[in-house]
Structures are given as structure tokens and as C-alpha cells.
Write a protein that holds these residues in place. Sequence first.
Motif, mmCIF file in Angstrom:
data_model
loop_
_atom_site.group_PDB
_atom_site.id
_atom_site.type_symbol
_atom_site.label_atom_id
_atom_site.label_comp_id
_atom_site.label_asym_id
_atom_site.label_seq_id
_atom_site.Cartn_x
_atom_site.Cartn_y
_atom_site.Cartn_z
ATOM 1 N N LEU A 162 8.656 6.789 -6.357
ATOM 2 C CA LEU A 162 7.800 6.456 -7.394
ATOM 3 C C LEU A 162 7.381 7.461 -8.257
ATOM 4 C CD1 LEU A 162 5.443 3.642 -6.052
ATOM 5 C CD2 LEU A 162 7.815 3.497 -7.120
ATOM 6 N N LYS A 163 7.322 8.589 -7.373
ATOM 7 C CA LYS A 163 6.796 9.992 -8.122
ATOM 8 C C LYS A 163 8.045 10.567 -9.016
ATOM 9 C CE LYS A 163 3.456 11.719 -4.943
ATOM 10 N NZ LYS A 163 3.400 12.666 -3.724
ATOM 11 N N LEU A 164 9.159 10.086 -8.555
ATOM 12 C CA LEU A 164 10.502 10.528 -9.471
ATOM 13 C C LEU A 164 10.874 9.603 -10.502
ATOM 14 C CD1 LEU A 164 12.910 11.656 -6.634
ATOM 15 C CD2 LEU A 164 11.554 12.994 -8.246
ATOM 16 N N GLY A 165 10.096 8.374 -10.729
ATOM 17 C CA GLY A 165 10.213 7.548 -11.826
ATOM 18 C C GLY A 165 10.873 6.201 -11.256
ATOM 19 N N GLY A 166 10.862 5.982 -10.003
ATOM 20 C CA GLY A 166 11.426 4.836 -9.467
ATOM 21 C C GLY A 166 10.327 3.470 -9.756
ATOM 22 N N SER A 205 4.763 4.290 1.453
ATOM 23 C CA SER A 205 4.325 5.765 1.127
ATOM 24 C C SER A 205 5.643 6.407 1.410
ATOM 25 C CB SER A 205 3.203 6.215 1.835
ATOM 26 O OG SER A 205 3.486 6.122 3.299
ATOM 27 N N GLY A 206 6.585 6.208 2.257
ATOM 28 C CA GLY A 206 7.704 7.135 2.552
ATOM 29 C C GLY A 206 9.014 6.557 1.883
ATOM 30 N N MET A 207 8.911 5.514 0.889
ATOM 31 C CA MET A 207 9.958 4.959 0.410
ATOM 32 C C MET A 207 10.671 6.045 -0.721
ATOM 33 S SD MET A 207 9.404 1.108 0.421
ATOM 34 C CE MET A 207 10.804 0.501 -0.074
ATOM 35 N N GLU A 208 11.964 6.308 -0.643
ATOM 36 C CA GLU A 208 12.696 6.865 -1.810
ATOM 37 C C GLU A 208 13.294 5.908 -2.694
ATOM 38 O OE1 GLU A 208 12.792 10.140 -1.941
ATOM 39 O OE2 GLU A 208 12.233 10.875 0.116
ATOM 40 N N ILE A 209 13.860 6.373 -3.718
ATOM 41 C CA ILE A 209 14.591 5.478 -4.634
ATOM 42 C C ILE A 209 16.030 4.982 -3.848
ATOM 43 C CG2 ILE A 209 15.999 5.345 -6.954
ATOM 44 C CD1 ILE A 209 14.307 7.470 -8.288
ATOM 45 N N GLY A 210 16.078 3.554 -4.105
ATOM 46 C CA GLY A 210 17.020 2.839 -3.541
ATOM 47 C C GLY A 210 16.550 2.389 -1.914
ATOM 48 N N THR A 228 0.862 -1.198 -0.072
ATOM 49 C CA THR A 228 0.096 0.178 -0.001
ATOM 50 C C THR A 228 0.850 1.122 0.080
ATOM 51 O OG1 THR A 228 -0.225 0.084 2.254
ATOM 52 C CG2 THR A 228 -1.662 -1.207 1.295
ATOM 53 N N GLY A 229 0.293 2.193 -0.259
ATOM 54 C CA GLY A 229 1.086 3.614 -0.166
ATOM 55 C C GLY A 229 1.661 3.946 -1.417
ATOM 56 N N ALA A 230 1.611 3.206 -2.794
ATOM 57 C CA ALA A 230 2.280 3.487 -3.823
ATOM 58 C C ALA A 230 2.227 4.947 -4.293
ATOM 59 C CB ALA A 230 2.218 2.340 -4.817
ATOM 60 N N GLU A 231 1.010 5.380 -4.080
ATOM 61 C CA GLU A 231 0.762 6.561 -4.990
ATOM 62 C C GLU A 231 1.350 7.884 -3.963
ATOM 63 O OE1 GLU A 231 -1.544 4.547 -3.604
ATOM 64 O OE2 GLU A 231 -2.603 3.603 -5.222
ATOM 65 N N GLU A 232 1.976 7.613 -2.876
ATOM 66 C CA GLU A 232 2.685 8.945 -1.933
ATOM 67 C C GLU A 232 4.056 8.604 -2.142
ATOM 68 O OE1 GLU A 232 -0.067 6.874 -0.562
ATOM 69 O OE2 GLU A 232 -1.635 8.107 -1.233
ATOM 70 N N ALA A 233 4.530 7.667 -2.378
ATOM 71 C CA ALA A 233 5.826 7.289 -2.488
ATOM 72 C C ALA A 233 6.523 8.201 -3.108
ATOM 73 C CB ALA A 233 5.997 5.644 -2.652
#
Length: 239
Positions: free
Chosen positions: A120-124, A151-156, A112-117
Motif C-alpha cells: 500500500l505504501k507503493l500505491g497498491g 501489515s506484511g502484504m506486498e503488491i500482488g 488491520t495493518g493497512a498503514e504498515e503494508a
Amino acid sequence: MAETKSLAASVRSGTGKGAARSVRREGRIPGVIYGGGDAPTSITLSFRDVNKVIYAGHFLTTIFEIDVDGAKERVIPRDYQLDPIRDRPLHVDFLRLKAGTRLRVDIPVIITGAEEAPGLKLGGVINIVRHSIDLKVGADNIPENVTIDISGMEIGDSKHLSDVKLPAGARPAQRGLDYTIVTVAPPLEAEDEPEAAVAAAPDAKGAKGAPAKGAAPAKDAKAPAGGKAAPAAPAAKKK
């Protein structure tokens, strides 16, 4: 907790491959109920009912109450066989569940929370390494799934088993393993397309009748007006 479903069954007297084939010809599926300190019970079930619950999903984590000729057994599927050609169920094994029983079950993972990650917003890209988690749970409290919030995950970034809040009463089946469950990978880069060759084949004479670049001059070429013809190239000396 996982929902309990009902199935009807009958006691099966014959055993072996011949008896199993006879059961299938009648439109039923052979099975067995074992464990719980009691002797195994051979049963038959409706093909339609078994086929439906298998392809409904989560079959191996669903608790069933099987009515065997009036005697009810609380069970969970442990294994089943499908026809390798037609994918039709051939046999089902059920484990009896007694009060206080703990068992090892693969519980599905829900992301869950993929829309807020931010990643993912940066293309991850979400990379789900494990689609289920191997847990030890009580027979009376088998969870339908394990939810993981990204929802809080950054690339990497990645989430391991130790980062996941497990359902009440559940614990990892194998202690000491902290495997990766989900990561946010960098965006996929498109491969550079090779540059197309743009050089066109030269004309035999070039523009306005001029000789093509690199072409040998004609033997009968005349000297330009008002000038002398260029001297011929000296002959090679004989050795």
C-alpha cells in the motif's frame, strides 16, 4: 464473543396477513421463535426496538434474550423482512439456542495493518473479496468478527481462508474451500489523455500576403522582375 442483548415481546394469538397488518397498525412487529425441539411461538415486538437493533448492524450475528410475557428465550435472528419502499421492518424470525447448539453464521471480516503494508505504501490498493466468512460456531461462542492482518502484504499478495486464524471453536462451514478473502492489487493507472489537435486553420493568404500552403496560384500572377513568366502548362492531348 458477541454481546447478548435484550428484547421484550408478547405472545401473538392471530396468524396470517390480516393479523400481521393489525399488529403493525399498533406500532409493533410480528415475529416467530422456532427450533430447539419446541413448537414455534408467534410473538410481537416493539417497532422502535426492532428497527433500532436492525440498523445498529450485525443483527444476524447478535444473540438476544427475549422476554416473552415473563418467559425468557435465548435466540439468534435468522431472517427479517423490510418494506421495499420505506425500509421499515415487517417481520423477524428467531432461532432458539439450546446448550451445545452449533449453527452456521456469516462472521464479518475486519482488516488491520493497512498503514504498515509495503504494497500500500507503493500505491497498491486493498481489494476485499469477501466481507464475511461463513463459519460453524457454538451458540455460546459466536465471535463478533474475524480479524485479518495485512501489515506484511506486498503488491500482488493475497490472503486465503487457510491463511486466517479463526476464533476458538470455529471452523469453515464448507470444508475443502480455500477462497480468497483480501488482496493487494497494483496501483490504478490513469488513462493517457488524447493529444489535443493543435493545428490552427490556415489564413486564406498566409503570412505577409503569401498564398496559403496548398492554395492555387492566382491566374493573373505576374512574372518576377528581371525574368520571364513561367510557361503555361501544355494542354492535354486529345485521344
